[in-house]
Scaffold this active site. Structure first.
Site, PDB file in Angstrom:
ATOM      1  N   SER A 304       0.816  -1.215   0.000  1.00  0.00           N
ATOM      2  CA  SER A 304       0.000   0.000   0.000  1.00  0.00           C
ATOM      3  C   SER A 304       0.854   1.271   0.000  1.00  0.00           C
ATOM      4  CB  SER A 304      -0.951  -0.044   1.201  1.00  0.00           C
ATOM      5  OG  SER A 304      -1.929   0.949   1.122  1.00  0.00           O
ATOM      6  N   ASP A 315       9.735   5.934 -10.396  1.00  0.00           N
ATOM      7  CA  ASP A 315       9.280   6.493 -11.676  1.00  0.00           C
ATOM      8  C   ASP A 315       9.839   7.885 -11.941  1.00  0.00           C
ATOM      9  OD1 ASP A 315       7.906   4.202 -12.127  1.00  0.00           O
ATOM     10  OD2 ASP A 315       5.902   5.088 -12.143  1.00  0.00           O
ATOM     11  N   LYS A 329      -0.818  -4.372  -2.947  1.00  0.00           N
ATOM     12  CA  LYS A 329      -2.117  -3.824  -2.504  1.00  0.00           C
ATOM     13  C   LYS A 329      -2.231  -2.408  -3.047  1.00  0.00           C
ATOM     14  CE  LYS A 329      -5.019  -2.509   1.368  1.00  0.00           C
ATOM     15  NZ  LYS A 329      -5.216  -1.141   0.829  1.00  0.00           N
TER      16      LYS A 329
END
Length: 476
Positions: A304, A315, A329
Site C-alpha cells: 500500500s 518512476d 495492494k
C-alpha cells in the site's frame, strides 16, 4: 497427524474454489433493476424472519444483521467490511499510534487469514511470524468461518494475556506458537548513520543515512523531516529508505514521505469507478535530502503506502528500488460513518504510479532484485585441524578453567549487537554498497518529472480515447 490433515484440508477448500471464483470475476456484471433489487431485499427479510423463528436457540438479531452487512461488503473485495461501534473505535485508537494486541497486519485470502507483515519489535515480530504466512487456528479454533474483524478481535485482548496461533509458512510444516499480548506502540520512523560492515572503527569511513519506516501514520512525515534534518547535519553521502515489512497506512503520509525526497513530479494518482474520477498528487519544491542518492528497500511485506513511495521515487528517477517484489495492494479504502457510531470500510479507488502502472495484484518490481540471503562464516574461529585435534594431545589446564567459568556464567545465548545484525542483513549491506557507488557517479535517472499541466493533457487524451471506444462500440 489428524490435526495436520485437518489443517491441510482447511487450506485446500479455499484453494479449490479459487479457479471458479476467478472465472466468475472475469464475467461482466449483470445489474439488477430496481424491482429485482426490491424482490431480493424482500427475500432477505424472509430469510431473516425464518432463521430467527426456527433456529434451535435464541437468535441474536443484532449479530445476524451485522454479519449480513459484513458479508455483503466482503463479497466486494478483501478490504471492505462493516465496522461495529467497537470496531470503529478500535480502528481510530489504532490510528493514533498505540493499541493492544500482537502487532500483526492481516488480510483475508480465500477464506484464510494471511499475514501482510508483522510490526517491528512486537510479539508477532519476535515470534518469527513473517509476511505471507497463513494463520489457520486461533486458540485451537479454525479461522475459516470467521470474518477478518472477528479474527482480529480474537487475537486482541488484555496486555499480558496469551493467545495460541497455528501458523503455516511456505514450504514448512504447520507450527503452533503462543504469544503474549502487549500494548503496541508504533514508532513510525527510526534513523541512524551507518557504515559498511567491518568499517565501524574506521573514522574516515563514509556515513550512510539509514531511515526505517515501519508504518505510515499521522506523525510519520514530521518524524521523517526531523530525521533528514539531523542526518544532513552529519554529512551523510546518501540514504537507505527501508520500508520492508511495512504494511502501509495513511495515503497522505505516503505522499508527504515521497515529497520529502522530490523537487517536482507526480507522486501518485488515484482512479475511481468513473473515467473522470482521477486525483493526482504532485511534489512541492524542496528536496530535503539535497539530491543525494537514495535506495529504497522493499520486500513482499511492503504494501500500500510503502508501494506508493517506492513507485513514486522509482518512476521519477529519484531512487533505485532494491529487494524483492512488493505485496501488490493498490487499492484505496475510506471509512464512511453511518451516524450511529458504526461505519463501513470501503474500497473507493486504485493507486497508480507516476508512469501509469497499477500497483494492484502486481506490486513494485525492484530495479535490482536482491533476495534476503544468509551470510555464512567460511572460516571457523577455532580450526577443526590444529594441535587440539590430535588424539591424546596435552590439555591446557588454564583453558579448561576458563571454559568452566564461562559455562557457569553464561547460561543464555549471547545476543547480537546492532552492528552484527546489520552485517547479517544481506539486503541492507547491498543497499549501502549501491548508495556508495551512486554517490561517486553523481548522476542517476533521466526521467522528466510530470507537471500538473502535462498530466491534465494526458487525462484529456485518455478521455478522448474512452469516448472514441464507446462510439465505436455503439456503432457495432
Amino acid at each position: 497427524m489428524l490435526k495436520k490433515l485437518l489443517v491441510l484440508m482447511c487450506l485446500l477448500v479455499p484453494m479449490t474454489t479459487f479457479a471458479a471464483d476467478k472465472a466468475k470475476e472475469d464475467e461482466p456484471v449483470e445489474h439488477l433493476t430496481d424491482e429485482q433489487i426490491y424482490e431480493q431485499l424482500k427475500k432477505f427479510a424472509l430469510v431473516f424472519e425464518a432463521a430467527r423463528d426456527n433456529f434451535v436457540e435464541e437468535a441474536d438479531e443484532k449479530k445476524m444483521l451485522e454479519a449480513a452487512m459484513n458479508g455483503m461488503l466482503q463479497a466486494l473485495d478483501p478490504h471492505s467490511s462493516y465496522l461495529s461501534a467497537d470496531d470503529f473505535k478500535e480502528f481510530n485508537d489504532k490510528s493514533q499510534g498505540e493499541f493492544g494486541g500482537l502487532g500483526i497486519q492481516i488480510t483475508s485470502d480465500r477464506g484464510a487469514v494471511r499475514v501482510i507483515s508483522p510490526i517491528d519489535d512486537t510479539p508477532a515480530d519476535k515470534a518469527g511470524i513473517k509476511a505471507g504466512d497463513y494463520i489457520t487456528h486461533i486458540d485451537d479454533e479454525p479461522v475459516f468461518d470467521l470474518t477478518l474483524n472477528q479474527a482480529t478481535k480474537k487475537m486482541k485482548g488484555r496486555p499480558g494475556t496469551k493467545v495460541k496461533l497455528t501458523v503455516i509458512s511456505e514450504g514448512e510444516e504447520p507450527r503452533t506458537i503462543t504469544l503474549k499480548r502487549a500494548i503496541i506502540k508504533v514508532e513510525s520512523v527510526k534513523y541512524e548513520e551507518k557504515t559498511m560492515a567491518g568499517m565501524e572503527d574506521d573514522e574516515d569511513a563514509e556515513k550512510i543515512g539509514y531511515i526505517r519506516i515501519s508504518d505510515f501514520g499521522a506523525t510519520t512525515a514530521k518524524e521523517l523531516n526531523e530525521a533528514l534534518e539531523e542526518l544532513e547535519d552529519k554529512d551523510v553521502i546518501g540514504y537507505v529508505l527501508d520500508v520492508r515489512n511495512n504494511p502501509g497506512g495513511y495515503l497522505t503520509a505516503a505522499i508527504d514521505v515521497a515529497d520529502a525526497f522530490l523537487d517536482a513530479g507526480e507522486i501518485v494518482s488515484t482512479r475511481g469507478k468513473r473515467p473522470t474520477d482521477i486525483e493526482r498528487n504532485f511534489a512541492t519544491p524542496g528536496d530535503l535530502a539535497n539530491g543525494k542518492p537514495v535506495v529504497v528497500l522493499i520486500n513482499h511485506g511492503s504494501a500500500s503506502a510503502s508501494e506508493i513511495v517506492a513507485g513514486a521515487l522509482q518512476d521519477n528517477g529519484r531512487a533505485l528500488v532494491m529487494g524483492s517484489q512488493s505485496f501488490g495492494k493498490g487499492s484505496v479504502q475510506q471509512q464512511k460513518p453511518l451516524g450511529d457510531g458504526t461505519a463501513i470500510h470501503i474500497t473507493i479507488a486504485r493507486y497508480y504510479t507516476p508512469s501509469g502502472r497499477s500497483i494492484q495484484n502486481e506490486g513494485i518490481t525492484p530495479d535490482i532484485e536482491v533476495l534476503q540471503s544468509k551470510i555464512e562464516v567460511l572460516e571457523r574461529r577455532e580450526s577443526l585441524y590444529s594441535e587440539a585435534s590430535f588424539r591424546n594431545s596435552l590439555k591446557n589446564e588454564d583453558a579448561e578453567k576458563k571454559d568452566k567459568n564461562k559455562s557457569d556464567d553464561d547460561t543464555d545465548e549471547e545476543e547480537l549487537t546492532d552492528e552484527e545484525k546489520d552485517a547479517l542483513d544481506y539486503q541492507l549491506q547491498r543497499a549501502m554498497d549501491m548508495v556508495r557507488a551512486m554517490s561517486k557517479l553523481k548522476t542517476w535517472g533521466d526521467l522528466v518529472p510530470a507537471t500538473p499541466e502535462s498530466a491534465a493533457a494526458l487525462d484529456a487524451e485518455m478521455a478522448e480515447d474512452i469516448d472514441e471506444d464507446k462510439d465505436a462500440a455503439d456503432e457495432k
